[in-house]
Design an enzyme around this catalytic site. Sequence first.
Site, PDB file in Angstrom:
ATOM      1  N   ASP A 493       0.851  -1.186   0.000  1.00 20.81           N
ATOM      2  CA  ASP A 493       0.000   0.000   0.000  1.00 20.81           C
ATOM      3  C   ASP A 493       0.894   1.245   0.000  1.00 20.81           C
ATOM      4  O   ASP A 493       2.126   1.156   0.102  1.00 20.81           O
ATOM      5  CB  ASP A 493      -0.947  -0.030   1.214  1.00 20.81           C
ATOM      6  CG  ASP A 493      -2.188   0.836   0.982  1.00 20.81           C
ATOM      7  OD1 ASP A 493      -2.185   1.671   0.056  1.00 20.81           O
ATOM      8  OD2 ASP A 493      -3.173   0.684   1.741  1.00 20.81           O
ATOM      9  N   GLU A 698     -10.411   6.808   4.625  1.00 19.58           N
ATOM     10  CA  GLU A 698      -9.328   6.205   5.400  1.00 19.58           C
ATOM     11  C   GLU A 698      -9.265   6.746   6.829  1.00 19.58           C
ATOM     12  O   GLU A 698     -10.289   6.970   7.452  1.00 19.58           O
ATOM     13  CB  GLU A 698      -7.995   6.383   4.671  1.00 19.58           C
ATOM     14  CG  GLU A 698      -7.993   5.747   3.284  1.00 19.58           C
ATOM     15  CD  GLU A 698      -6.623   5.720   2.680  1.00 19.58           C
ATOM     16  OE1 GLU A 698      -5.639   5.578   3.412  1.00 19.58           O
ATOM     17  OE2 GLU A 698      -6.533   5.822   1.445  1.00 19.58           O
TER      18      GLU A 698
END
Length: 833
Positions: A493, A698
């Site tokens: 990521d 997020e």
Amino acid sequence: MKRCMIAILFVATIAAAAIAAVSGRVVDGTNKGVADAMVCYTNIANRLIYVYTDANGYFNIPAPTEWSLNDLPMYKPVPITAIRTINLSNVSNSSLNARFNGEMVIFSARAESRKVSADLYDLSGKRIMRIFDKAVNGGSNYVFNPFVKNNKVVPQQVYVVRLSDGIDNISLRIINAGSARASTLLDAPNKVVSLQSSTELAKLAAVDGVRAGKTGYFGNTASINTYNDAVPNIVIKDANIEARVDSLMQLMNSDANGLAMKMGQMMQPAAPTSTPITTQFVGSYLKGEGSAGLMNAALTTKYKIPLIVGNDFVHGGRHVYFPHNVGLGCGNDSLLTELAYRIYSMCCLPLYNNENFAPCLDVHRDYRSGRVYESFGESPDLVSHLAKAAIRGIQGTDLTSGYTMMATIKHWAAAGAVDQGKTGNSGTCPNISASTAILSKIHFPGYLAAVKAGAAGVMTGYPAVHNVCMAINKEFIDTLKTNWGFDGFVITDWATSAGREGQSALAGNDLLMTIDPTEAAGVTQLKSIDINRINDAVKRLLRVKFRMGLFENPWPNLALNNYLASTDYRNVARACVRKSLVLLKNDTLNKTTNARVLPLSKTARVHVVVGTIGDNIGYQCGGWSSTGGTIPDNTNVLGGADEGWQGTGVAGAINGATTIWKGISTSCPTATKSADASGIPADAAVIVVVVGEPTYAEVNGDVTDITLNSLAGGNFAGPSAPKPPDQIALVQACKTAAGTRPVVTVLVTGRPNALGTIPANSNALVAAWLPGTEGNGVSDVLFSENSVDFAGKLSFTWPASNAQNPIHAGNLGDATGSGGTPLFPFGWGLTYK
Ligand code: BGC
């Protein structure tokens, strides 16, 4: 007697409709049937119609008007018109002559005066409108604009104009793409028509056909003459991918620059220029628009290895946004989920993006996380079911088809299991302490289903599993590769490998997201690891590139740009919205008639308190959505000029989108609105109030208290997402002002919040999640347009208080909150029946 004839005719129409399909068989080089091959029409107007072959390779692809979306309330079958039947034997005495000059159709009829009509069709054969209908004089020229009638301009798309004078017909295929308009003659009794065609148009105008393909094979096409043909066997040959991977590896093994080339393949920097591609052989990048120039740079390198370009199209893009996964999860409709994800691919591809960082298969069990809305639900079964649908949507079974791209599932391993719902980011990896048994039971099945469905990529997430960050967690990457036999590639990521590039790659990450190729330390680290690990990583990356058919054709089908924001896409999104809504509560108003608060009546005086959210497209779309731009528009993409990662908030205006208020006021033109309870008119009969969360993505959505109102601990720092005022108080104020009149509360939220007094103050309560751009899907169900009913069932247990979180169905053994009865259980969802 008459009745009887009508009945016979009706039956005959249905029977005829049922059999119109192209049938055939897909076989391999040895004449053996190929199971699960993907078959679709070559004409891009029919891009949402595709089928998979059965176990013996047979297929039956429905005619464009008859495919399964017809079963959905949004789709009405339209009769197909024979637009390609022309009798060429008429050539010598043809009576019509026509051409298109980029603006107007110009035609002349021969000889005597005659009535000429012209109709505009879309490419599925549906007639849009009659654009000309007059008696004309023989020999004179006539002119009309095919795209405008009564000031109504048709959307930018590809059309067919068909002229007829009762003897002859002429069909022109015409593209309306703003300034780039052009036409191709489809059929004409004479061939004197002057053409203006582009390469793209020539492709579009080719005789339709069906293409069969499967990942690992070279696809092949059969031509058809009608949508009712039986075609000869379509042979697709094994593409020998492993042999090609090996031979390319051999070339690099013996090349002086071989190691640098291999390392380049393992890098996915953010939006590079072409320099690192040509000098450091960078094989991938992410975000923003791709470009022909960057792909061309890769193709000038010694072995011409094409690029993988990644981006997040997690709930649509480029003007049409679908409900976030939480909504699709409540809809739990695999066909709609597959179509939704297919549309994400088709919007993304013409931006030269060919890797979608989706679907998110995390099973969120703690609502404090800012990523709950990226999750289909709390149930491993439900997530597995939709995981397969989403992979089929993004990739089909044919990664070379031109309508599909590679899917990178995320966030391995089990990011939904993170302790206290903490999200983490590139600098922090909060821990997942749940046992491996719990992870296997609850969190892994969705990823496994996706791997089995052929997912080409897996992204390791921010969290740590058992105190080891996934960026360097060999044990759990091995689960994928060794235990499950996953042979695609694993990508880190955002920036999780920064400063530990070597360690990340050694643990099994094959592609390093956001690595900076010009940063010497990282490159040196990567270079120094075991060459066997590098070879394995590069083989995986090349395998996927071969599977995608990029070596044969690295170029996207730019004609897909003509379908952005098309009615088809909006209709599928709207159908998804309808399916996703959950009716949590619906009081009985009249015990004798059993009438309930919902559905709303169009004749009642409906008043909507829109608050901050009910007439704002940004809040409705939530995170991972981009603003602005005209249609079609290439900058409307995450990472592009109008970045919308955190959601568009109040600044959000998405061209052509429908807010919930706009949907309601279209269904019910007498409806009125106000910003707050003070605007509720005395004569309003029913009050609808829309409340919800700010936009976030997020970690910015992480909270320590899930009460809708408090949002404590959440920083909600999205760039354009001011926190709405007290939402529980807003509903309270509406209730007070309403008195005995019913209050309907619509929740626009990314997670099941603790709702305080909202349920008690609401006579009807609807969870609309984050529905995206098609707010009319919400009003369709509120007013039960075309008798549509609620269908959504909660894919997450809804807690009665903050203290109850985490709370989930059954006792699967993971963390729980204070316990007790939830406000609404998993699977809850009322209907009008
Ligand atoms: C997110 C991923 C996303 C990636 C690339 C990260 O911050 O965690 O879900 O795919 O960025 O945009």
